[in-house]
Motif scaffolding. Sequence first.
Motif, PDB file in Angstrom:
ATOM      1  N   GLU A  68      67.922  14.401 -48.047  1.00 19.94           N
ATOM      2  CA  GLU A  68      68.087  15.527 -47.443  1.00 19.94           C
ATOM      3  C   GLU A  68      67.293  16.522 -48.093  1.00 19.94           C
ATOM      4  OE1 GLU A  68      71.150  15.000 -50.354  1.00 19.94           O
ATOM      5  OE2 GLU A  68      70.542  14.224 -48.819  1.00 19.94           O
ATOM      6  N   ASP A  69      66.794  16.426 -49.183  1.00 23.23           N
ATOM      7  CA  ASP A  69      65.901  17.339 -49.994  1.00 23.23           C
ATOM      8  C   ASP A  69      64.405  17.132 -50.104  1.00 23.23           C
ATOM      9  OD1 ASP A  69      68.296  18.622 -50.908  1.00 23.23           O
ATOM     10  OD2 ASP A  69      68.661  17.465 -52.568  1.00 23.23           O
ATOM     11  N   PHE A  70      64.200  15.799 -49.297  1.00 22.65           N
ATOM     12  CA  PHE A  70      62.988  15.473 -49.333  1.00 22.65           C
ATOM     13  C   PHE A  70      61.833  16.175 -48.192  1.00 22.65           C
ATOM     14  CE2 PHE A  70      59.234  12.403 -49.156  1.00 22.65           C
ATOM     15  CZ  PHE A  70      59.138  11.915 -50.274  1.00 22.65           C
ATOM     16  N   PRO A  71      61.103  16.920 -48.446  1.00 29.50           N
ATOM     17  CA  PRO A  71      60.176  17.750 -47.232  1.00 29.50           C
ATOM     18  C   PRO A  71      59.442  16.705 -46.518  1.00 29.50           C
ATOM     19  CG  PRO A  71      59.290  18.231 -49.496  1.00 29.50           C
ATOM     20  CD  PRO A  71      60.659  17.399 -49.751  1.00 29.50           C
ATOM     21  N   HIS A  72      59.670  16.313 -45.371  1.00 26.11           N
ATOM     22  CA  HIS A  72      58.871  15.499 -44.486  1.00 26.11           C
ATOM     23  C   HIS A  72      57.635  16.075 -43.815  1.00 26.11           C
ATOM     24  CE1 HIS A  72      62.103  12.359 -44.871  1.00 26.11           C
ATOM     25  NE2 HIS A  72      63.129  13.408 -44.586  1.00 26.11           N
ATOM     26  N   GLY A  73      56.583  15.370 -43.745  1.00 29.27           N
ATOM     27  CA  GLY A  73      55.335  15.998 -43.022  1.00 29.27           C
ATOM     28  C   GLY A  73      54.556  16.577 -43.821  1.00 29.27           C
ATOM     29  N   GLU A  74      54.756  17.272 -45.052  1.00 32.80           N
ATOM     30  CA  GLU A  74      53.778  18.158 -45.725  1.00 32.80           C
ATOM     31  C   GLU A  74      52.774  17.154 -46.192  1.00 32.80           C
ATOM     32  OE1 GLU A  74      55.566  20.564 -48.846  1.00 32.80           O
ATOM     33  OE2 GLU A  74      57.310  20.945 -47.657  1.00 32.80           O
ATOM     34  N   HIS A  75      52.783  16.120 -46.581  1.00 30.99           N
ATOM     35  CA  HIS A  75      51.607  15.315 -47.321  1.00 30.99           C
ATOM     36  C   HIS A  75      51.391  14.071 -46.514  1.00 30.99           C
ATOM     37  CE1 HIS A  75      51.548  18.099 -50.972  1.00 30.99           C
ATOM     38  NE2 HIS A  75      52.770  17.910 -50.629  1.00 30.99           N
ATOM     39  N   THR A  76      51.810  13.951 -45.494  1.00 28.31           N
ATOM     40  CA  THR A  76      51.570  12.786 -44.557  1.00 28.31           C
ATOM     41  C   THR A  76      50.022  12.153 -44.547  1.00 28.31           C
ATOM     42  OG1 THR A  76      53.276  13.578 -42.971  1.00 28.31           O
ATOM     43  CG2 THR A  76      51.725  11.705 -42.273  1.00 28.31           C
ATOM     44  N   ALA A  77      49.064  13.214 -44.248  1.00 24.33           N
ATOM     45  CA  ALA A  77      47.949  12.789 -44.117  1.00 24.33           C
ATOM     46  C   ALA A  77      47.233  12.265 -45.445  1.00 24.33           C
ATOM     47  CB  ALA A  77      46.906  13.917 -43.485  1.00 24.33           C
ATOM     48  N   THR A  78      47.579  12.923 -46.615  1.00 20.96           N
ATOM     49  CA  THR A  78      47.273  12.678 -47.811  1.00 20.96           C
ATOM     50  C   THR A  78      47.858  11.081 -48.127  1.00 20.96           C
ATOM     51  OG1 THR A  78      47.112  14.949 -48.194  1.00 20.96           O
ATOM     52  CG2 THR A  78      46.805  13.294 -50.173  1.00 20.96           C
ATOM     53  N   LEU A  79      48.922  10.927 -47.804  1.00 24.39           N
ATOM     54  CA  LEU A  79      49.695   9.766 -48.428  1.00 24.39           C
ATOM     55  C   LEU A  79      48.937   8.456 -47.415  1.00 24.39           C
ATOM     56  CD1 LEU A  79      53.534  10.772 -48.333  1.00 24.39           C
ATOM     57  CD2 LEU A  79      51.920  10.120 -50.301  1.00 24.39           C
ATOM     58  N   VAL A  80      48.540   8.782 -46.216  1.00 28.06           N
ATOM     59  CA  VAL A  80      48.083   7.648 -45.457  1.00 28.06           C
ATOM     60  C   VAL A  80      46.554   7.672 -45.873  1.00 28.06           C
ATOM     61  CG1 VAL A  80      47.280   7.258 -43.054  1.00 28.06           C
ATOM     62  CG2 VAL A  80      49.400   8.250 -43.272  1.00 28.06           C
ATOM     63  N   GLN A  81      46.011   8.513 -46.418  1.00 26.68           N
ATOM     64  CA  GLN A  81      44.468   8.415 -46.984  1.00 26.68           C
ATOM     65  C   GLN A  81      44.673   7.323 -48.101  1.00 26.68           C
ATOM     66  OE1 GLN A  81      41.808   9.219 -45.560  1.00 26.68           O
ATOM     67  NE2 GLN A  81      40.661   8.429 -47.192  1.00 26.68           N
ATOM     68  N   LEU A  82      45.873   7.570 -48.812  1.00 33.64           N
ATOM     69  CA  LEU A  82      45.984   6.656 -50.170  1.00 33.64           C
ATOM     70  C   LEU A  82      45.910   5.099 -49.920  1.00 33.64           C
ATOM     71  CD1 LEU A  82      48.507   8.567 -52.397  1.00 33.64           C
ATOM     72  CD2 LEU A  82      46.173   8.203 -52.744  1.00 33.64           C
ATOM     73  N   LEU A  83      46.339   4.734 -48.556  1.00 31.48           N
ATOM     74  CA  LEU A  83      46.168   3.191 -48.266  1.00 31.48           C
ATOM     75  C   LEU A  83      44.849   2.600 -48.269  1.00 31.48           C
ATOM     76  CD1 LEU A  83      48.933   3.675 -45.291  1.00 31.48           C
ATOM     77  CD2 LEU A  83      49.355   2.648 -47.588  1.00 31.48           C
ATOM     78  N   THR A  84      43.935   3.562 -48.186  1.00 31.35           N
ATOM     79  CA  THR A  84      42.504   3.289 -48.158  1.00 31.35           C
ATOM     80  C   THR A  84      41.831   3.002 -49.590  1.00 31.35           C
ATOM     81  OG1 THR A  84      41.438   5.193 -48.170  1.00 31.35           O
ATOM     82  CG2 THR A  84      41.927   4.390 -45.957  1.00 31.35           C
ATOM     83  N   ASN A  85      42.750   3.065 -50.525  1.00 27.18           N
ATOM     84  CA  ASN A  85      42.278   3.052 -51.898  1.00 27.18           C
ATOM     85  C   ASN A  85      42.124   1.529 -52.275  1.00 27.18           C
ATOM     86  OD1 ASN A  85      42.894   2.574 -54.879  1.00 27.18           O
ATOM     87  ND2 ASN A  85      42.963   4.988 -54.755  1.00 27.18           N
ATOM     88  N   PRO A  86      40.925   1.482 -52.962  1.00 26.18           N
ATOM     89  CA  PRO A  86      40.918  -0.123 -53.242  1.00 26.18           C
ATOM     90  C   PRO A  86      41.671  -0.867 -54.370  1.00 26.18           C
ATOM     91  CG  PRO A  86      39.104   1.391 -54.415  1.00 26.18           C
ATOM     92  CD  PRO A  86      39.822   2.144 -53.494  1.00 26.18           C
ATOM     93  N   ASP A  87      42.631   0.082 -54.978  1.00 27.15           N
ATOM     94  CA  ASP A  87      43.525  -0.638 -55.937  1.00 27.15           C
ATOM     95  C   ASP A  87      44.592  -1.121 -54.973  1.00 27.15           C
ATOM     96  OD1 ASP A  87      46.122  -0.372 -57.563  1.00 27.15           O
ATOM     97  OD2 ASP A  87      44.394  -0.080 -59.190  1.00 27.15           O
TER      98      ASP A  87
END
Length: 108
Positions: free
Chosen positions: A64-83
Amino acid sequence: NDLMTKSKITVCLALNCIANIGGKETAKETFGSVMRLLVAAQSKTDVQRKAALCMLRFLREAPEDFPHGEHTATLVQLLTNPDMGLVPCVSSLLTTLSAKDPKEYASA
């Protein structure tokens, strides 16, 4: 504050400690710092991996304390990381986030 040092080993140990101690108070106090470490371009992938797992713990402890949607685009972008260690950590976080709020993550 160990989260702000330049030593990745110290930061990783601090993130492990935060994730293991957990709790709602810990999540509220350190959420901003941990999210900055996760999404910052200059963060090492080891630190980002630990930060993603720490955020997952926060989400499970205090959804309930976790803000949803604020960093969605950045988190999705991390999926392209080669690590290949970072990608499963971020995908676990995104999977849990999308299960909690499917409408927010439908377009991501």
